[in-house]
Design an enzyme around this catalytic site. Structure first.
Site, PDB file in Angstrom:
ATOM      1  N   GLU A 107     -13.450   5.800  -6.485  1.00  0.00           N
ATOM      2  CA  GLU A 107     -13.394   4.419  -5.753  1.00  0.00           C
ATOM      3  C   GLU A 107     -12.907   4.295  -4.534  1.00  0.00           C
ATOM      4  O   GLU A 107     -11.693   3.705  -4.195  1.00  0.00           O
ATOM      5  CB  GLU A 107     -12.572   3.573  -6.924  1.00  0.00           C
TER       6      GLU A 107
ATOM      7  N   GLU B 166     -17.861   4.699 -14.958  1.00  0.00           N
ATOM      8  CA  GLU B 166     -16.945   3.750 -15.710  1.00  0.00           C
ATOM      9  C   GLU B 166     -17.591   2.561 -15.879  1.00  0.00           C
ATOM     10  O   GLU B 166     -18.549   1.980 -15.183  1.00  0.00           O
ATOM     11  CB  GLU B 166     -15.795   3.083 -14.752  1.00  0.00           C
TER      12      GLU B 166
HETATM   13  C1  BGP Z   1     -11.083   1.119 -11.928  1.00  0.00           C
HETATM   14  C2  BGP Z   1     -10.099   2.502 -11.838  1.00  0.00           C
HETATM   15  C3  BGP Z   1      -9.835   2.844 -13.238  1.00  0.00           C
HETATM   16  C4  BGP Z   1      -9.337   1.988 -14.132  1.00  0.00           C
HETATM   17  C5  BGP Z   1     -10.224   0.783 -14.260  1.00  0.00           C
HETATM   18  C6  BGP Z   1      -9.786  -0.640 -14.963  1.00  0.00           C
HETATM   19  O1  BGP Z   1     -11.155   0.797 -10.812  1.00  0.00           O
HETATM   20  O2  BGP Z   1     -11.012   3.478 -11.292  1.00  0.00           O
HETATM   21  O3  BGP Z   1      -8.743   3.832 -12.677  1.00  0.00           O
HETATM   22  O4  BGP Z   1      -7.930   1.421 -13.949  1.00  0.00           O
HETATM   23  O5  BGP Z   1     -10.675   0.073 -12.869  1.00  0.00           O
HETATM   24  O6  BGP Z   1      -8.944  -1.125 -14.234  1.00  0.00           O
HETATM   25  P1  BGP Z   1      -7.784  -2.068 -14.617  1.00  0.00           P
HETATM   26  O7  BGP Z   1      -7.028  -0.820 -15.140  1.00  0.00           O
HETATM   27  O8  BGP Z   1      -7.017  -2.424 -13.654  1.00  0.00           O
HETATM   28  O9  BGP Z   1      -8.233  -2.851 -15.617  1.00  0.00           O
END
Ligand code: BGP
Length: 464
Positions: free
Chosen positions: A161, A365
């Protein structure tokens, strides 16, 4: 007509080092920007996380029980190089050696994110990504990973990201928000990350001819808030700035023209050194990995300063006076953290990316953050998570039927871990980790309802 998932489809799950491992200062690990950042009040730090560092064997066995074909995780740069560069930490190499062997022992394909937000703090102190020396440190770190793990790791992801790090730099902690022009600085960092990524891709191809490497941005479809032409134009602008800037560079080695015009207009253009564009053009990814949670809707901005404080995707504010401002989408439901849920947008996103680049795609993801209830008898009835994933898998299959080449799906997260901004109470996993925000309890692992459901999805190659 629905096409089936390919036979060798990589069903799996995802984590990242700082969110799952814990052991933040053990066995020679150096501090990262994450370790040094301030945490929002009421949420835990990342010091123990899910204690995966000590419990990885049990965790991998559970992933294998679910039938994982692939496991996407990240390597902590600061375990390999505690200071970002310099001396290699043998204990760090040993840990990932054992982890990778364990994964492969169960017949699971490791997918390695080289860098997932956790820049070594020692590099940050020397300017971080604003300093071109970080490009060399990253390349050297990649070389070490390819040397040590290249015999067992076929899939590599360069940077997790990058677009979110640039759009929300303050949140990740790689830029000083008090700078006079933090955005200009962020786009300079962005350029350096692009060069670093291109070097990693070229080096990977040179050192490991059978391996595959690609970028891993967060890509989502962008809707105009209405059919008003100015709103459509704003959506077009935001798509260029948020999505295509990153993928056009990774795939074609060039700055997206709409994004570049925006950078020029705002005075954010980076300094590009002689030779940079050549490096960028000479490196190509083998696939595109991307993360998808929600879509984003934007409207035209008349230039009001308050336009920055609008509804944002992943609940981060979205807007830039005079260019676009975030809007909520009246057709979408929100999760309990305010993120819009949009499975059809997932299909659209897959189509958009494939249409532009014609490279194989992997979803690294996708998932639902929720507050789970641990009931009597160790039961977690996370039907909401099953519904979320079922709807997204269905749309992914429709995208495959549309002709999109998708070779894997690794939802977030394989096991509960600490959210980037919202602690451990916001859970994503198929496996519950028994701890609270500040009470570590026994950290025992408990299979959620979604664990059994996903196991059946995998064993039937996508029926759900
Ligand atoms: C993405 C990231 C992850 C993870 C996910 C969920 O942006 O790559 O590392 O954190 O988001 O987000 P959050 O943990 O803020 O709910």
């Amino acid at each position: 007509r629905r096409k089936p998932f390919p036979n060798d489809f990589l069903w799996g799950g995802s984590t990242s080092a700082y969110q799952v491992e814990g052991a933040w200062n053990e066995d020679g690990k150096g501090p990262s920007v994450i370790d040094m950042a301030k945490y929002p009040e009421g949420t835990t730090d990342f010091k123990v996380a899910s204690d995966h560092y000590h419990r990885y064997k049990e965790d991998i066995a559970l992933f294998a029980e679910m039938g994982f074909k692939a496991y996407r995780f990240s390597i902590a740069w600061t375990r390999i190089y505690p200071n970002g560069d310099g001396e290699v930490n043998r204990k760090g190499i040993e840990f990932y050696d054992q982890l990778i062997n364990e994964i492969r022992k169960h017949g699971i394909e490791p997918i390695v994110t080289i860098y997932h937000f956790d820049l070594p703090y020692a590099l940050q102190e020397k300017g971080g990504w604003s300093n071109r020396a970080t490009i060399d440190a990253y390349e050297n770190y990649c070389k070490t990973l390819f040397e040590h793990f290249g015999d067992r790791v076929k899939y590599w992801l360069t940077i997790n990201e990058q677009n979110m790090m640039i759009l929300h730099g303050e949140a990740i902690g790689t830029v000083d928000p008090n700078l006079k022009n933090p955005k200009k600085e962020l786009y300079q960092q962005n350029h350096h990350m692009f060069v670093a990524q291109a070097k990693a891709m070229a080096l990977c191809h040179q050192m490991l001819p059978d391996a595959k490497i690609g970028p891993a941005p967060n890509i989502v479809t962008i809707y105009p808030a209405s059919s008003k032409p100015e709103d459509v134009l704003a959506a077009n602008n935001y798509a260029a700035i948020r999505n295509w800037l990153y993928l056009d560079m990774a795939v074609y080695g060039r700055y997206n023209n709409i994004a570049w015009a925006y950078l020029e207009e705002k005075g954010y253009t980076p300094t590009i050194l002689e030779g940079d564009m050549e490096i960028l053009q000479n490196a190509k990814p083998d696939f595109i990995a991307f993360n998808y949670y929600t879509s984003q809707t934007v409207a035209a901005s008349e230039g009001n300063e308050e336009d920055v404080n609008q509804t944002g995707d992943q609940h981060i504010t979205v807007g830039e006076p005079g260019v676009y401002k975030g809007a909520s989408n009246p057709h979408l439901k929100k999760n309990e953290f305010g993120w819009e849920i949009d499975p059809v947008g997932f299909r659209t996103t897959l189509r958009e990316i494939y249409d532009r680049y014609h490279l194989p795609l992997i979803v690294t993801e996708n998932g639902l953050g929720a507050i789970d209830q641990l009931e009597e008898g160790d039961v977690i009835n996370d039907t909401y998570r099953i519904e979320f994933l079922r709807n997204h898998i269905e749309q992914m299959q429709l995208a495959i039927s549309d002709g999109v080449e998708v070779f894997g799906f690794c939802p977030w997260s394989a096991i509960d871990l600490v959210s980037t901004h919202q602690g451990i109470s916001k859970r994503y996993g198929f496996i519950y980790v028994n701890r609270d925000e500040f009470d570590l309890k026994d950290l025992r692992r408990i299979r959620k309802q979604s664990f059994y459901w996903y196991k059946q999805v995998i064993s039937s190659n996508g029926a759900n």
